[in-house]
Design a protein around this motif. Structure first.
Motif, PDB file in Angstrom:
ATOM      1  N   THR A   8      20.180  17.095 -32.392  1.00 32.13           N
ATOM      2  CA  THR A   8      20.913  18.242 -32.106  1.00 32.13           C
ATOM      3  C   THR A   8      22.293  18.215 -31.689  1.00 32.13           C
ATOM      4  N   THR A   9      22.598  16.992 -31.451  1.00 33.32           N
ATOM      5  CA  THR A   9      24.000  16.755 -31.040  1.00 33.32           C
ATOM      6  C   THR A   9      24.790  15.743 -31.694  1.00 33.32           C
ATOM      7  N   SER A  10      24.036  14.509 -31.968  1.00 28.97           N
ATOM      8  CA  SER A  10      24.673  13.469 -32.868  1.00 28.97           C
ATOM      9  C   SER A  10      25.621  12.647 -32.106  1.00 28.97           C
ATOM     10  N   ASN A  11      25.635  12.633 -30.590  1.00 24.45           N
ATOM     11  CA  ASN A  11      26.314  12.157 -29.787  1.00 24.45           C
ATOM     12  C   ASN A  11      26.040  10.482 -29.598  1.00 24.45           C
ATOM     13  N   HIS A  12      25.124   9.966 -30.172  1.00 22.92           N
ATOM     14  CA  HIS A  12      24.649   8.663 -29.829  1.00 22.92           C
ATOM     15  C   HIS A  12      24.490   7.684 -31.087  1.00 22.92           C
ATOM     16  N   PHE A  13      24.610   6.461 -30.810  1.00 25.90           N
ATOM     17  CA  PHE A  13      24.066   5.645 -31.824  1.00 25.90           C
ATOM     18  C   PHE A  13      22.727   5.668 -31.941  1.00 25.90           C
ATOM     19  N   TRP A  14      22.119   5.290 -33.163  1.00 24.23           N
ATOM     20  CA  TRP A  14      20.712   5.422 -33.133  1.00 24.23           C
ATOM     21  C   TRP A  14      20.020   4.027 -32.999  1.00 24.23           C
ATOM     22  N   ILE A  15      20.912   3.019 -32.884  1.00 26.99           N
ATOM     23  CA  ILE A  15      20.330   1.738 -32.264  1.00 26.99           C
ATOM     24  C   ILE A  15      19.828   1.927 -30.653  1.00 26.99           C
ATOM     25  N   LEU A  16      20.847   2.949 -30.239  1.00 26.60           N
ATOM     26  CA  LEU A  16      20.681   3.036 -28.632  1.00 26.60           C
ATOM     27  C   LEU A  16      19.515   3.815 -28.477  1.00 26.60           C
ATOM     28  N   VAL A  17      19.199   4.798 -29.462  1.00 24.08           N
ATOM     29  CA  VAL A  17      17.990   5.721 -29.372  1.00 24.08           C
ATOM     30  C   VAL A  17      16.697   4.852 -29.466  1.00 24.08           C
ATOM     31  N   PHE A  18      16.679   3.905 -30.332  1.00 25.61           N
ATOM     32  CA  PHE A  18      15.478   3.139 -30.726  1.00 25.61           C
ATOM     33  C   PHE A  18      15.345   1.948 -29.623  1.00 25.61           C
ATOM     34  N   ILE A  19      16.111   1.944 -28.762  1.00 20.28           N
ATOM     35  CA  ILE A  19      15.853   0.708 -27.631  1.00 20.28           C
ATOM     36  C   ILE A  19      14.603   0.976 -26.935  1.00 20.28           C
ATOM     37  N   PRO A  20      14.268   2.172 -26.151  1.00 14.18           N
ATOM     38  CA  PRO A  20      12.841   2.422 -25.782  1.00 14.18           C
ATOM     39  C   PRO A  20      11.609   1.858 -26.585  1.00 14.18           C
ATOM     40  N   LEU A  21      11.851   2.411 -27.969  1.00 17.05           N
ATOM     41  CA  LEU A  21      10.661   2.036 -28.839  1.00 17.05           C
ATOM     42  C   LEU A  21      10.800   0.471 -29.190  1.00 17.05           C
ATOM     43  N   ILE A  22      12.096  -0.174 -29.373  1.00 19.57           N
ATOM     44  CA  ILE A  22      11.789  -1.555 -29.515  1.00 19.57           C
ATOM     45  C   ILE A  22      11.081  -2.291 -28.214  1.00 19.57           C
ATOM     46  N   PHE A  23      11.487  -1.791 -27.258  1.00 22.38           N
ATOM     47  CA  PHE A  23      11.001  -2.269 -25.768  1.00 22.38           C
ATOM     48  C   PHE A  23       9.482  -2.219 -25.696  1.00 22.38           C
ATOM     49  N   ILE A  24       9.095  -0.958 -26.301  1.00 24.22           N
ATOM     50  CA  ILE A  24       7.473  -0.792 -26.177  1.00 24.22           C
ATOM     51  C   ILE A  24       7.039  -1.926 -27.217  1.00 24.22           C
ATOM     52  N   SER A  25       7.531  -2.195 -28.429  1.00 21.64           N
ATOM     53  CA  SER A  25       6.964  -3.001 -29.249  1.00 21.64           C
ATOM     54  C   SER A  25       6.807  -4.287 -28.736  1.00 21.64           C
ATOM     55  N   ILE A  26       7.815  -4.722 -27.963  1.00 21.98           N
ATOM     56  CA  ILE A  26       7.819  -6.294 -27.364  1.00 21.98           C
ATOM     57  C   ILE A  26       6.718  -6.321 -26.078  1.00 21.98           C
ATOM     58  N   VAL A  27       6.782  -5.103 -25.442  1.00 14.44           N
ATOM     59  CA  VAL A  27       5.730  -5.142 -24.323  1.00 14.44           C
ATOM     60  C   VAL A  27       4.302  -4.778 -24.857  1.00 14.44           C
ATOM     61  N   SER A  28       4.193  -4.108 -25.912  1.00 17.77           N
ATOM     62  CA  SER A  28       2.927  -3.957 -26.368  1.00 17.77           C
ATOM     63  C   SER A  28       2.184  -5.150 -26.928  1.00 17.77           C
ATOM     64  N   ILE A  29       2.698  -6.214 -27.359  1.00 17.74           N
ATOM     65  CA  ILE A  29       2.098  -7.781 -27.618  1.00 17.74           C
ATOM     66  C   ILE A  29       1.205  -8.215 -26.351  1.00 17.74           C
ATOM     67  N   ALA A  30       1.689  -8.171 -25.272  1.00 19.10           N
ATOM     68  CA  ALA A  30       1.165  -8.679 -23.946  1.00 19.10           C
ATOM     69  C   ALA A  30       0.061  -7.653 -23.545  1.00 19.10           C
ATOM     70  N   ILE A  31       0.379  -6.183 -23.946  1.00 23.83           N
ATOM     71  CA  ILE A  31      -0.643  -5.242 -23.851  1.00 23.83           C
ATOM     72  C   ILE A  31      -2.003  -5.364 -24.553  1.00 23.83           C
ATOM     73  N   CYS A  32      -1.595  -5.592 -25.946  1.00 32.47           N
ATOM     74  CA  CYS A  32      -2.786  -5.919 -26.916  1.00 32.47           C
ATOM     75  C   CYS A  32      -3.645  -7.213 -26.476  1.00 32.47           C
ATOM     76  N   ILE A  33      -2.995  -8.322 -25.791  1.00 33.49           N
ATOM     77  CA  ILE A  33      -3.653  -9.352 -25.551  1.00 33.49           C
ATOM     78  C   ILE A  33      -4.657  -8.916 -24.177  1.00 33.49           C
ATOM     79  N   TRP A  34      -4.083  -8.350 -23.331  1.00 28.62           N
ATOM     80  CA  TRP A  34      -4.828  -7.784 -22.213  1.00 28.62           C
ATOM     81  C   TRP A  34      -6.006  -6.856 -22.708  1.00 28.62           C
TER      82      TRP A  34
END
Length: 362
Positions: A110-136
């Motif tokens: 809508t606004t294009s006020n951010h960098f996309w790399i900052l937008v994807f930080i939550p998704l990258i964090f989920i990807s890292i945490v998901s490895i441990a969750i898959c093991i559980w």
């Protein structure tokens, strides 16, 4: 051929969570394509409405489940209640972080006020945490489809963010290399080809029963209609992004193969089984919960309809019921039951005579 319809059979393996997720994604994909094609002039916040509905149901279901968990402590002793409740909380955390990513994406579009790399930080964090969750999840025999998808696509998310920020200027077909590898090796090699070969072996195996052959054939068909459309979508999307000026293909046409995938996944949700029993605190399978809330459905779930006059029985909750009887047949049946009952009654009223043995003289 006997065609049967049984309501309980339809819902006993139903997974409502997968049904809601895939339905929301289907509607969202169509709206997003129409928005990019400028067919509709809605704001991106309105286009993301199916995503907001999905996340609202997740938060509401976890809230009600938590209330039931703390309000009724004796429910915690039911089977694997603790594992189900903990899995629900983990899923809630994943969805909340995913919601943060979706809010940032909507604001960026809508606004294009951010960098996309900052937008994807939550998704990258989920990807890292998901490895441990898959093991559980593997350890406790829980499903982990969303977590597995995020874990194996971490490199793809990074490439997308860098390409959108123009930090890298690769062609889109190169940007999608991690997804190409994943689809070709993991999905096609292990799911589609394996399921097709396995179905072919069972069809030729004389010791395999009809149910096993049918299940293997349905699995092969479902995986084929899930994976092949995704590959077609990737090809169309790559061509559209690499040559946006000369490509006359609309975004609705580009995403149309995904509609086949979503439709297949929605149909598969009726035979997926599983699901967490603590969403909304129902603590039972969805079919049992539905029949307990709407008792009138038990009458319909108890009857199997077929096109033969011979009743093959029912897989419902009570006794089998025949779909049709004429009056003469009912009358003869009642008279037969009455005569059998009278005969048994007369036999019971007969005096018991002791057995005597007469010895023959020598």
């Amino acid at each position: 051929m006997c065609m049967e319809m049984n309501l309980q059979t339809l819902f006993q393996d139903f997974n409502p969570s997968k049904f809601v997720v895939h339905t929301c994604l289907l509607v969202f994909t169509a709206l997003l394509a129409l928005k990019f094609d400028e067919t509709i002039s809605w704001s991106f916040w309105a286009v993301f409405t199916p995503i907001w509905i999905w996340k609202f149901l997740v938060v509401l279901g976890a809230t009600v489940g938590t209330y039931v968990w703390w309000q009724y402590p004796h429910f915690r002793l039911e089977g694997e209640a603790y594992i189900h409740y903990k899995a629900m909380l983990i899923s809630l955390a994943i969805h909340l972080i995913l919601l943060m990513f979706e809010l940032l994406v909507c604001d960026q579009l809508t606004t294009s006020n951010h960098f996309w790399i900052l937008v994807f930080i939550p998704l990258i964090f989920i990807s890292i945490v998901s490895i441990a969750i898959c093991i559980w999840c593997v350890k406790h025999d829980r499903s982990y489809e969303l977590e597995l998808f995020c874990a194996v696509n971490i490199l793809q998310f990074i490439f997308l963010a860098l390409r959108l920020d123009k930090i890298i200027t690769w062609e889109w077909e190169v940007v999608f290399v991690p997804l190409w590898i994943l689809m070709c090796l993991s999905l096609v090699g292990e799911w589609v080809l394996y399921s097709i070969v396995f179905a072919g072996i069972l069809l030729r195996a004389p010791e395999a029963n009809i149910q096993q052959r049918r299940n293997s054939f349905n699995s092969a068909l479902a995986y084929t209609f899930t994976v092949i459309p995704i590959l077609v979508f990737q090809v169309l999307l790559t061509n559209k992004l690499d040559d946006p000026d000369h490509s006359k293909t609309s975004y609705l046409v580009v995403v149309s193969p995904l509609f086949v995938t979503y439709a297949t996944l929605i149909i598969m949700s009726f035979s997926s089984k599983g699901g967490n029993k603590w969403w909304f605190g129902i603590r039972k399978d969805f079919c049992q919960f539905l029949l307990s809330v709407f008792p009138l459905l038990q009458e319909y779930a108890n009857i199997a309809y077929n096109n033969n006059n011979v009743n093959r029985g029912s897989t419902g909750l009570g006794e089998a019921q025949e779909p049709y009887r004429d009056e003469e047949t009912d009358k003869k049946g009642k008279e037969g039951k009455k005569s059998n009952k009278n005969q048994k009654k007369n036999e019971a009223m007969k005096p018991v005579v002791p057995m005597t043995s007469i010895d023959m003289p020598d």
